[in-house]
Design an enzyme around this catalytic site. Structure first.
Site, mmCIF file in Angstrom:
data_model
loop_
_atom_site.group_PDB
_atom_site.id
_atom_site.type_symbol
_atom_site.label_atom_id
_atom_site.label_comp_id
_atom_site.label_asym_id
_atom_site.label_seq_id
_atom_site.Cartn_x
_atom_site.Cartn_y
_atom_site.Cartn_z
ATOM 1 N N ARG A 130 0.829 -1.213 0.000
ATOM 2 C CA ARG A 130 0.000 0.000 0.000
ATOM 3 C C ARG A 130 0.860 1.258 0.000
ATOM 4 N NH1 ARG A 130 -4.093 -2.813 4.443
ATOM 5 N NH2 ARG A 130 -5.250 -4.047 2.895
ATOM 6 N N ARG A 194 7.597 -4.613 -5.517
ATOM 7 C CA ARG A 194 6.154 -4.551 -5.220
ATOM 8 C C ARG A 194 5.430 -5.758 -5.791
ATOM 9 N NH1 ARG A 194 1.641 -5.412 -4.687
ATOM 10 N NH2 ARG A 194 -0.164 -4.008 -4.645
ATOM 11 N N SER A 286 15.326 30.674 8.712
ATOM 12 C CA SER A 286 16.227 30.425 9.835
ATOM 13 C C SER A 286 15.643 31.077 11.073
ATOM 14 C CB SER A 286 17.610 31.014 9.529
ATOM 15 O OG SER A 286 18.394 31.113 10.708
ATOM 16 N N LYS A 292 18.255 34.186 5.427
ATOM 17 C CA LYS A 292 18.493 32.839 4.936
ATOM 18 C C LYS A 292 17.297 32.297 4.151
ATOM 19 C CE LYS A 292 21.437 30.287 5.871
ATOM 20 N NZ LYS A 292 21.681 29.562 7.123
ATOM 21 N N ASN A 294 17.095 28.575 3.219
ATOM 22 C CA ASN A 294 17.805 27.295 3.271
ATOM 23 C C ASN A 294 17.200 26.275 2.311
ATOM 24 O OD1 ASN A 294 19.547 28.153 5.373
ATOM 25 N ND2 ASN A 294 17.933 27.783 6.864
ATOM 26 N N ARG A 325 11.558 -20.961 12.843
ATOM 27 C CA ARG A 325 11.067 -19.619 13.157
ATOM 28 C C ARG A 325 12.067 -19.005 14.114
ATOM 29 N NH1 ARG A 325 5.798 -19.498 15.494
ATOM 30 N NH2 ARG A 325 6.044 -17.248 15.329
#
Length: 451
Positions: A130, A194, A286, A292, A294, A325
């Site tokens: 999913r 998948r 920032s 800034k 970023n 197991r």
């Protein structure tokens, strides 16, 4: 004064994402949460009863009763987590609660013939399936954005860098095409893993003996019926201690994070203040410096890329699972795998946003091609001057002029123009970095042919 938390109760903050901005709010976040796992566990239990009913091993009414009771909203995940300590996994208390919810006369058909690992492994494959399905749209967004950048900048020259230094010119389109190639590699690996995610069903020790005891004449047919109910691949064998599916999944997720991390690493470098050849569409602020902007998306992707290999290493280490197991090897997988799904999911989301908003500055790239005073084309000049001056003399001259370009702050082309033996050459063309990008544009076109 805060009193210590009751050790019998799970921390109420577990599962929050205060320190995980990289995957917060991503599709993968909700697909891997506790409620998502609870839903998958209940789906696995309900599918088991349906599969047995389909083979005549349980009444159809039992399947309907378990389906009706398997509502995740009717179960308390916190209580299950607290009670999981007694048996080492959450399936044991869940089976007790689900059996009670189904009630008589069909409660006895809950979990019939299975072991806890059957259900938890199957639920993990459902959660993975999913989550991977949710990653595909963002990967497609990223691919389209990078294809557009590669096409638009097919002929945009920029410095190529090796070992952090200017090497020879390249084009930004080829860099973007390379990023896109990695995204397609990740897409293909995730698609392959998948399609291979299997259901798990083997009973106590992988022999399906309990199903035979409950009346199955061909218990080996049950895993395939179970897988069909879930939309997962039918397992060839019970894989309680054959952990290929988990290792392959972890490897594909770690590759995805690393591939996207390469894009982030390049953007982080190229968006440095002193370079500024690209910039994120909307940088982050920032807390201390108002100026800034970023490169936050790239930062979060880079963080995911650094964490993913170690998480995958735990999954690879769990391949050495003992007996039929395992004790500990299986249990060690749960949290790293969920973290990997979340990290990859967040990185995919952030890379789509990064690619769609990336701002490219061709003028800055062109300016930077001149930072070495023309020496960025010294490789070309070595080849071009050798037939005129001889190989040894050409190398000697270029070595001498390279030193002078910096000492005298002059351009290499200007110095070459003063060499009498070279007056007949088109030095303007030979020293133009934009004319020495090799097959970069053609390689970009070739890369864009891949679908």
């Amino acid at each position: 004064m805060t009193s210590p938390a009751d050790p019998a109760e799970p921390d109420a903050a577990v599962g929050t994402s205060l320190l995980a901005p990289g995957w917060t709010g991503s599709p993968a976040a909700s697909a891997t949460g506790d409620r998502a796992y609870l839903r998958a566990l209940l789906d696995a239990e309900a599918a088991l009863t349906r599969a047995q009913a389909a083979l005549g091993l349980a009444p159809a009414e039992a399947a309907g009763a378990v389906d009706a009771a398997a509502d995740p909203d009717a179960f308390d995940a916190c209580s299950l987590a607290a009670r999981a300590r007694a048996g080492g996994n959450p399936v044991i208390p869940l089976v007790a609660d689900l059996t009670k919810a189904v009630g008589e006369p069909y409660g006895s058909y809950v979990h019939r013939g299975a072991t806890s690992q059957d259900i938890l492994d199957t639920a993990t494959m459902l959660v993975a399936a999913r989550t991977l399905d949710l990653l595909r749209p963002d990967l497609a967004r990223t691919e389209r954005a990078l294809a557009r950048l590669a096409a638009e900048h097919r002929d945009t020259p920029m410095p190529g860098r090796t070992l952090t230094q200017h090497a020879v010119p390249t084009v930004f389109g080829l860099k973007a095409a390379g990023w896109r190639s990695l995204v397609l590699d990740a897409r293909d690996r995730l698609a392959a893993v998948r399609s291979a995610l299997p259901a798990q069903l083997g009973g106590a020790a992988g022999t399906l003996a309990a199903f035979e005891a409950y009346g199955a004449t061909d218990p080996a047919a049950l895993p395939a019926a179970y897988a069909r109910e879930l939309g997962l691949r039918a397992p060839e064998l019970p894989w309680h201690t054959l952990r290929t599916p988990v290792a392959d999944l972890g490897g594909a997720l770690a590759f995805t994070a690393g591939a996207l991390g390469k894009i982030a690493a390049d953007v982080l470098t190229l968006s440095r203040t002193e370079i500024g050849e690209v910039a994120e569409g909307s940088g982050g602020g920032s807390s201390a410096m108002p100026h800034k902007a970023n490169p936050v998306r790239s930062t979060l992707i880079a963080a995911a890329a650094r964490r993913a290999p170690q998480l995958a290493a735990t999954l690879y280490g769990s391949l050495a699972a003992d007996d039929e197991r395992p004790a500990g090897a299986w249990h060690a997988e749960w949290e790293p795998l969920r973290d990997l799904l979340r990290l990859a999911g967040g990185a995919v989301r952030d890379t789509a946003e990064l690619a769609e908003g990336l701002r490219v500055r061709p003028d800055v790239m062109r300016t930077h091609l001149g930072l070495t005073h023309g020496l960025i084309v010294s490789e070309r000049l070595s080849a071009a001057l050798a037939p005129v001056l001889g190989r040894a003399r050409a190398k000697e001259l270029l070595t001498e002029l390279a030193a002078r370009t910096y000492a005298e702050d002059r351009d290499l082309g200007e110095l070459l123009a003063e060499v009498p033996e070279l007056r007949g050459l088109d030095l303007a063309s030979l020293t133009d970095p934009a004319r020495y990008t090799g097959a970069a544009a053609t390689l970009t076109d070739r890369a864009l042919e891949r679908r």
